[in-house]
Scaffold this active site. Sequence first.
Site, PDB file in Angstrom:
ATOM      1  N   GLU A  80       9.965  -1.843   4.480  1.00  0.00           N
ATOM      2  CA  GLU A  80       9.577  -3.212   4.140  1.00  0.00           C
ATOM      3  C   GLU A  80       9.894  -3.484   2.666  1.00  0.00           C
ATOM      4  O   GLU A  80       9.578  -2.650   1.804  1.00  0.00           O
ATOM      5  CB  GLU A  80       8.053  -3.340   4.365  1.00  0.00           C
ATOM      6  CG  GLU A  80       7.477  -4.695   4.097  1.00  0.00           C
ATOM      7  CD  GLU A  80       5.956  -4.690   4.268  1.00  0.00           C
ATOM      8  OE1 GLU A  80       5.304  -3.727   3.820  1.00  0.00           O
ATOM      9  OE2 GLU A  80       5.424  -5.658   4.847  1.00  0.00           O
ATOM     10  N   HIS A 127       9.535  -4.427  -1.052  1.00  0.00           N
ATOM     11  CA  HIS A 127       8.373  -4.361  -1.952  1.00  0.00           C
ATOM     12  C   HIS A 127       8.710  -4.980  -3.301  1.00  0.00           C
ATOM     13  O   HIS A 127       8.453  -4.396  -4.355  1.00  0.00           O
ATOM     14  CB  HIS A 127       7.907  -2.913  -2.115  1.00  0.00           C
ATOM     15  CG  HIS A 127       6.953  -2.485  -1.035  1.00  0.00           C
ATOM     16  ND1 HIS A 127       7.350  -2.233   0.247  1.00  0.00           N
ATOM     17  CD2 HIS A 127       5.612  -2.288  -1.040  1.00  0.00           C
ATOM     18  CE1 HIS A 127       6.301  -1.900   0.984  1.00  0.00           C
ATOM     19  NE2 HIS A 127       5.231  -1.923   0.227  1.00  0.00           N
ATOM     20  N   ASP A 169       5.653   2.264   1.709  1.00  0.00           N
ATOM     21  CA  ASP A 169       4.586   2.450   2.707  1.00  0.00           C
ATOM     22  C   ASP A 169       4.717   3.757   3.477  1.00  0.00           C
ATOM     23  O   ASP A 169       3.805   4.133   4.230  1.00  0.00           O
ATOM     24  CB  ASP A 169       4.572   1.267   3.692  1.00  0.00           C
ATOM     25  CG  ASP A 169       4.121  -0.028   3.024  1.00  0.00           C
ATOM     26  OD1 ASP A 169       3.786  -0.005   1.833  1.00  0.00           O
ATOM     27  OD2 ASP A 169       4.121  -1.072   3.715  1.00  0.00           O
ATOM     28  N   HIS A 228       0.612   0.994   5.842  1.00  0.00           N
ATOM     29  CA  HIS A 228       1.143  -0.371   5.985  1.00  0.00           C
ATOM     30  C   HIS A 228       0.102  -1.193   6.742  1.00  0.00           C
ATOM     31  O   HIS A 228      -0.199  -0.923   7.908  1.00  0.00           O
ATOM     32  CB  HIS A 228       2.484  -0.288   6.743  1.00  0.00           C
ATOM     33  CG  HIS A 228       3.105  -1.574   7.137  1.00  0.00           C
ATOM     34  ND1 HIS A 228       3.543  -2.510   6.236  1.00  0.00           N
ATOM     35  CD2 HIS A 228       3.396  -2.074   8.378  1.00  0.00           C
ATOM     36  CE1 HIS A 228       4.077  -3.535   6.898  1.00  0.00           C
ATOM     37  NE2 HIS A 228       3.989  -3.290   8.188  1.00  0.00           N
ATOM     38  N   GLU A 268      -0.162  -3.968   8.271  1.00  0.00           N
ATOM     39  CA  GLU A 268       0.069  -4.591   9.580  1.00  0.00           C
ATOM     40  C   GLU A 268       0.048  -3.587  10.730  1.00  0.00           C
ATOM     41  O   GLU A 268      -0.032  -3.974  11.895  1.00  0.00           O
ATOM     42  CB  GLU A 268       1.419  -5.325   9.584  1.00  0.00           C
ATOM     43  CG  GLU A 268       1.457  -6.581   8.725  1.00  0.00           C
ATOM     44  CD  GLU A 268       1.807  -6.292   7.267  1.00  0.00           C
ATOM     45  OE1 GLU A 268       1.555  -5.163   6.790  1.00  0.00           O
ATOM     46  OE2 GLU A 268       2.333  -7.208   6.608  1.00  0.00           O
ATOM     47  N   HIS A 328       0.246  -6.407  -1.690  1.00  0.00           N
ATOM     48  CA  HIS A 328       1.613  -6.000  -1.339  1.00  0.00           C
ATOM     49  C   HIS A 328       2.526  -6.044  -2.572  1.00  0.00           C
ATOM     50  O   HIS A 328       2.815  -7.124  -3.086  1.00  0.00           O
ATOM     51  CB  HIS A 328       2.175  -6.901  -0.236  1.00  0.00           C
ATOM     52  CG  HIS A 328       3.586  -6.582   0.115  1.00  0.00           C
ATOM     53  ND1 HIS A 328       3.940  -5.437   0.785  1.00  0.00           N
ATOM     54  CD2 HIS A 328       4.745  -7.229  -0.152  1.00  0.00           C
ATOM     55  CE1 HIS A 328       5.250  -5.401   0.934  1.00  0.00           C
ATOM     56  NE2 HIS A 328       5.762  -6.474   0.368  1.00  0.00           N
ATOM     57  N   GLU A 376      -0.177  -0.493  -5.226  1.00  0.00           N
ATOM     58  CA  GLU A 376       1.008   0.274  -4.826  1.00  0.00           C
ATOM     59  C   GLU A 376       1.874   0.632  -6.033  1.00  0.00           C
ATOM     60  O   GLU A 376       2.404   1.744  -6.106  1.00  0.00           O
ATOM     61  CB  GLU A 376       1.836  -0.521  -3.805  1.00  0.00           C
ATOM     62  CG  GLU A 376       1.176  -0.616  -2.441  1.00  0.00           C
ATOM     63  CD  GLU A 376       2.032  -1.354  -1.432  1.00  0.00           C
ATOM     64  OE1 GLU A 376       2.096  -0.907  -0.275  1.00  0.00           O
ATOM     65  OE2 GLU A 376       2.635  -2.400  -1.786  1.00  0.00           O
TER      66      GLU A 376
HETATM   67 ZN    ZN Z   1       3.325  -1.585   0.905  1.00  0.00          ZN
HETATM   68 MN    MN Z   2       3.402  -2.860   3.958  1.00  0.00          MN
END
Ligand code: ZN
Ligand code: MN
Length: 268
Positions: free
Chosen positions: A35, A37, A46, A121, A123, A178, A183
């Site tokens: 994904e 970032h 992630d 992650h 989701e 996010h 992170e």
């Molecule tokens: Zn992430």
């Molecule tokens: Mn993620």
Amino acid sequence: MSRQSVFAYELTWPEYDRRVRGGDTPMMIPVGALEQHGHHMPMHVDVLLPNEFARRVAEKVGALVAQPFTYGYKSHPKSGGGNHLPGTTSLDGATLVSALKDVIKEFVRHGVRKLAIMNGHYENSWFIVEGVDIALRELRWDGIRDVKIVVLSYWDFVTDATIEQLYPDGFTGWDLEHGGVLETSLMLTLYPDLVRMDKMVDHAPASFPPYDVYPVNPDWIPASGTLSSPRNASKEKGDILLEVCTSGIVDALTAEFALEPKARASAA
Ligand code: ZN
Ligand code: MN
């Protein structure tokens, strides 16, 4: 002689068999995503973070770490920027559920009875629960009832006191993190060579209406792809987050699996 790797896939099969047969050794499965970032971090954040948390926890509790899931469920605009963004490469929910169920049942076939799913992650969360639930149901049909699975996301171990310390100007919630301070700080601590703070985009936290629209409206999402600014991220914050989450996860697994961390670690 150096200690054996905690990564299950780095063992030979007889070494692996000795560790997992009998069911005492917990198996930790990192579940990540591919994904975007933002402009300052790579797309496998992630995966890297839960995998490294798993490695550190495994060293302390005598667990093994399985190969991570490197793809996850679709990015959502309000927690990952959305699945329309370039680079983000996702699985349908049913695919993730089915693959996780298969892998859990394989480890149980090998003898594993204690599993921990390490989510990286946001989701993925409910799809992990569904994969776990279906795996346990099918195992029950096979007469196997002694499997215990802990499901966790590392950020849930950040304490309120740490949130106050790390977010003096207010905390917007984990969904908007996010590519933000959490992170980015962890990446600065663990993988500084993969972070390019000179490229980061500073912007106000994303704000969304209290509903969703499909197809997704890209105008809702900050152009950077991050949902809050990484400007206040630092290695110092990453060190604190690493410590508080690792020790929290160690405590949780020690309690749920009735482990003795010190004795296990030195005997491994
Ligand atoms: Zn992430
Ligand atoms: Mn993620």
